[in-house]
Design a protein around this motif. Structure first.
Motif, PDB file in Angstrom:
ATOM      1  N   LEU A  34       7.916  -7.131  30.476  1.00  0.00           N
ATOM      2  CA  LEU A  34       8.438  -6.337  29.396  1.00  0.00           C
ATOM      3  C   LEU A  34       8.812  -6.748  28.080  1.00  0.00           C
ATOM      4  N   ARG A  35       9.662  -7.778  27.962  1.00  0.00           N
ATOM      5  CA  ARG A  35      10.699  -8.836  26.924  1.00  0.00           C
ATOM      6  C   ARG A  35       9.538  -9.381  25.839  1.00  0.00           C
ATOM      7  N   ASP A  36       8.527  -9.532  26.770  1.00  0.00           N
ATOM      8  CA  ASP A  36       7.231 -10.285  26.069  1.00  0.00           C
ATOM      9  C   ASP A  36       6.205  -9.388  25.387  1.00  0.00           C
ATOM     10  N   LEU A  37       6.285  -8.309  25.696  1.00  0.00           N
ATOM     11  CA  LEU A  37       5.819  -6.678  24.690  1.00  0.00           C
ATOM     12  C   LEU A  37       6.582  -6.161  23.777  1.00  0.00           C
ATOM     13  N   GLY A  38       7.586  -6.475  23.934  1.00  0.00           N
ATOM     14  CA  GLY A  38       8.638  -6.128  22.581  1.00  0.00           C
ATOM     15  C   GLY A  38       9.982  -5.431  23.430  1.00  0.00           C
ATOM     16  N   ALA A  39      10.364  -5.270  24.183  1.00  0.00           N
ATOM     17  CA  ALA A  39      11.225  -4.415  25.180  1.00  0.00           C
ATOM     18  C   ALA A  39      12.438  -5.056  24.888  1.00  0.00           C
ATOM     19  N   GLU A  40      13.515  -4.763  24.776  1.00  0.00           N
ATOM     20  CA  GLU A  40      14.729  -5.277  24.654  1.00  0.00           C
ATOM     21  C   GLU A  40      15.097  -4.848  26.619  1.00  0.00           C
ATOM     22  N   VAL A  41      15.580  -5.797  27.027  1.00  0.00           N
ATOM     23  CA  VAL A  41      15.607  -6.123  28.454  1.00  0.00           C
ATOM     24  C   VAL A  41      17.133  -6.175  27.950  1.00  0.00           C
ATOM     25  N   VAL A  42      17.841  -5.111  29.725  1.00  0.00           N
ATOM     26  CA  VAL A  42      19.597  -5.415  29.299  1.00  0.00           C
ATOM     27  C   VAL A  42      19.269  -5.105  31.263  1.00  0.00           C
TER      28      VAL A  42
END
Length: 305
Positions: A47-55
């Motif tokens: 998801l991070r690679d797709l542009g999401a902010e992962v928290v």
């Protein structure tokens, strides 16, 4: 520059939350804040690679929820009863998010809900994994959070797991739907691929004026167990039969396995034909797959199961 609004997605590394996160990312209208208990998981990195902010986000920790929703425009919430099999815990998790959404002033929450069967049947039926979600849905509305409740159907993906065809011991064929047929008979069962839910939710976020304050029931189509079996037969190249085992709910709920009564009551409720809107589902996601299309695209998963 105009900054994009933030949509916080709970359970973003799970099946339903992941579907929503990816669909919202593809829409490019919002920033996705993907919430997960473990930010090091491969799905989190994807998801991070797709542009999401992962928290990190933990539904059992109010401070974590507050941090996750800080500055967000909206949120998608899904809770998992089967993580702990506790209605009380699921209700507590949902209410925490509702309270924080209220205090943070979120403009639109989409909640993966289900009906409060116990209330709708005046206490005659209790389906814990429905009832808790129903209570949370009612709580969201009671405190004035702008919310849309989305009620799903049986996942097509279940036909690779708990509903998968089972090879018969007395012949070269498969059987399907033992417990579902016991309790549903020839009543059609609504279904949808969990992968198609994300685009539906994204459309709802894009049309708050139409959907805030409403409950939406999703379904790609409704088929009988025999019709599901016919589709599977074509894909496997071998006959898949409706098991046609006749156990009334009263007998089925006494079977000695965890959740027997829960499943019996769920199917009693299904017999009442809860509201699932096939036409609306297709309007919100024009690419939603029929069961036949889904199986055609996932033959390898079916055969390996």
């Amino acid at each position: 520059m105009t900054s994009k609004k933030i949509i916080a997605v709970f359970g973003a590394t799970g099946a339903q939350g992941g579907s929503v996160a990816r669909a919202v990312l593809e829409g490019k209208k919002y920033v996705v804040r993907a919430l997960t208990r473990d930010v090091t998981r491969p799905k989190a990195q994807a998801l991070r690679d797709l542009g999401a902010e992962v928290v990190e986000g933990d539904l059992n920790d109010k401070a974590s929820v507050e941090a996750a929703l800080k500055g967000a425009y909206g949120a998608f919430l899904v809770t998992n009863f089967w993580d702990h099999s506790s209605k009380e815990k699921e209700v507590c998790q949902g209410k925490v998010v509702a309270d924080v959404a209220k205090s943070e002033g979120l403009k639109h929450v989409v909640y993966s809900g289900l009906e409060n069967v116990k209330r709708l049947t005046n206490g005659k039926l209790e389906v814990l994994h429905f009832d808790g979600k129903g209570e949370v849905e009612e709580y969201f509305w009671s405190i004035g959070v702008p919310m849309t409740s989305v009620g799903g159907a049986a996942y097509f993906e279940n036909f690779f797991g708990p509903l998968k065809p089972v090879k018969a011991s007395d012949g070269d064929y498969y059987t399907l739907g033992t417990w579902r047929h016991c309790l549903l008979g020839d009543i059609p069962m609504d279904g949808i691929s969990v992968a198609d839910i994300g685009a539906v939710v994204c459309s709802i976020f894009n049309s708050p004026e139409e959907f805030v304050g409403k409950a939406v029931g999703l379904s790609a189509e409704a088929l009988t167990i025999q019709q599901y079996a016919d589709v599977l037969s074509k894909s496997l190249g071998k006959e898949v039969r409706d098991a046609k085992v006749n156990h009334p709910p009263e007998a089925y709920e006494k079977l000695e396995f965890p959740g027997a009564k829960e499943m019996a009551n769920m199917c009693r409720f299904y017999q009442m034909k809860p509201d699932r809107d096939i036409k609306l589902t297709h309007r919100l996601n024009p690419k939603v797959k029929s069961f036949s299309q889904f199986i055609s695209e996932n033959q390898a998963a079916l055969k390996s199961s």
